[in-house]
Motif scaffolding. Structure first.
Motif, PDB file in Angstrom:
ATOM      1  N   PHE A 124      23.254  57.511  44.537  1.00 59.95           N
ATOM      2  CA  PHE A 124      24.408  58.405  44.665  1.00 59.95           C
ATOM      3  C   PHE A 124      25.120  58.194  45.993  1.00 59.95           C
ATOM      4  N   HIS A 125      26.456  58.203  45.959  1.00 65.35           N
ATOM      5  CA  HIS A 125      27.209  58.412  47.198  1.00 65.35           C
ATOM      6  C   HIS A 125      28.536  59.061  46.874  1.00 65.35           C
TER       7      HIS A 125
ATOM      8  N   CYS B 276      24.935  60.446  50.687  1.00 66.84           N
ATOM      9  CA  CYS B 276      24.217  59.511  49.817  1.00 66.84           C
ATOM     10  C   CYS B 276      22.833  60.058  49.469  1.00 66.84           C
ATOM     11  N   GLY B 277      22.195  59.418  48.501  1.00 62.73           N
ATOM     12  CA  GLY B 277      20.862  59.833  48.091  1.00 62.73           C
ATOM     13  C   GLY B 277      20.424  59.056  46.864  1.00 62.73           C
ATOM     14  N   LEU B 278      19.261  59.427  46.342  1.00 55.65           N
ATOM     15  CA  LEU B 278      18.693  58.707  45.201  1.00 55.65           C
ATOM     16  C   LEU B 278      18.329  59.684  44.085  1.00 55.65           C
TER      17      LEU B 278
ATOM     18  N   LEU C 145      28.849  58.103  41.539  1.00 59.50           N
ATOM     19  CA  LEU C 145      29.831  58.445  42.568  1.00 59.50           C
ATOM     20  C   LEU C 145      30.401  59.827  42.308  1.00 59.50           C
ATOM     21  N   VAL C 146      30.479  60.620  43.372  1.00 64.20           N
ATOM     22  CA  VAL C 146      31.172  61.905  43.324  1.00 64.20           C
ATOM     23  C   VAL C 146      32.382  61.778  44.232  1.00 64.20           C
TER      24      VAL C 146
ATOM     25  N   ASP D  17      25.102  69.716  40.389  1.00 66.54           N
ATOM     26  CA  ASP D  17      25.549  70.665  41.407  1.00 66.54           C
ATOM     27  C   ASP D  17      24.987  70.300  42.783  1.00 66.54           C
ATOM     28  N   GLN D  18      23.744  69.783  42.813  1.00 68.03           N
ATOM     29  CA  GLN D  18      23.147  69.360  44.095  1.00 68.03           C
ATOM     30  C   GLN D  18      23.914  68.170  44.690  1.00 68.03           C
ATOM     31  N   LEU D  19      24.338  67.251  43.819  1.00 69.44           N
ATOM     32  CA  LEU D  19      25.094  66.090  44.298  1.00 69.44           C
ATOM     33  C   LEU D  19      26.404  66.535  44.944  1.00 69.44           C
TER      34      LEU D  19
END
Lengths: 132, 91
Positions: free
Chosen positions: A76-77, A25-27, A103-104, A10-12
């Motif tokens: 993540f991106h 983006c993030g890790l 990927l989202v 959910d955070q992504l």
């Protein structure tokens, strides 16, 4: 296979929406290969088409992951208008063969999708995503 | 003079798998040149043929991004730690 806790999924998705119209983006990191935390990060490209983790944030977060004895598990991106599949740019710039590229896609704003891949020496393989 | 250099996983095959190596030099450019002599092939993906810093590599001196310092002309001193991190980027 990568297991992602539902609250982190959910955070992504929330970070992907928050970054619109640009890519986000993030890790993802945690102990023993288990995703414990999402580090949302700044897309230094500020672009709807590309992303690059802000370099100063990157070394801070890498340092934090190291200090905790955690592993970098996922990169993540988001894709804002295309499916959750690595683009040619993603494939060429994948320098972290040990991580899952998560990927989202917000192509369908009402139904965000999530997929993960490993990219090793230019070869893309899809990994199962298990939401826990 | 010795500077500690942290090597990312993707480049460790050039240094026998070590996570850190030691090098000498007054500037990052000298240091990388010294490392290339010690570990041939290590810096080909860091420094471009034109002598600049490769676009998809981040270099840090004591966790400071050298793009905000003096790029490859940034001075290094005994005891400094240089980190090499491939950019996390894509499209």
């Amino acid at each position: 296979m990568i297991e992602i806790p539902a609250d982190i999924r959910d955070q992504l998705v929330a970070h992907a929406f928050a970054g619109l119209p640009d890519e986000s983006c993030g890790l993802l990191a945690g102990p023993g290969g288990r995703v414990e935390r999402f580090f949302p990060m700044t897309n230094a490209d500020h672009s709807p088409l590309t992303y690059r983790l802000d370099a100063s944030e990157q070394i801070k977060v890498f340092g934090e992951i190291d200090a905790k004895g955690w592993d970098l598990i996922g990169i993540f991106h988001s894709h804002t208008h295309s499916p959750a599949y690595p683009s040619e740019t993603d494939r060429r710039q994948a320098f972290y063969s040990e991580a899952h590229y998560v990927l989202v896609t917000l192509q369908d704003r009402n139904n965000p999708g999530i997929r993960a891949f490993t990219i090793r020496e230019g070869t893309i393989e899809q990994d199962e995503v298990k939401i826990t | 003079m010795s500077v500690t250099v942290k090597i990312p996983t993707i480049l460790r095959r050039h240094v026998g798998g070590k996570p850190t190596v030691e090098g000498d030099g007054d500037t990052l450019r000298d240091l990388l040149s010294n490392l290339e002599t010690q570990y041939p092939g290590l810096t080909t993906s860091i420094v471009t043929e034109q002598g600049g810093l490769h676009r998809f590599v981040n270099l840090y001196v004591n966790d400071e991004d050298v793009r905000y310092l003096g790029s490859l002309e940034t001075e290094v001193r005994e005891g400094d730690t240089v980190s090499i991190l491939p950019a996390v980027a894509g499209g």
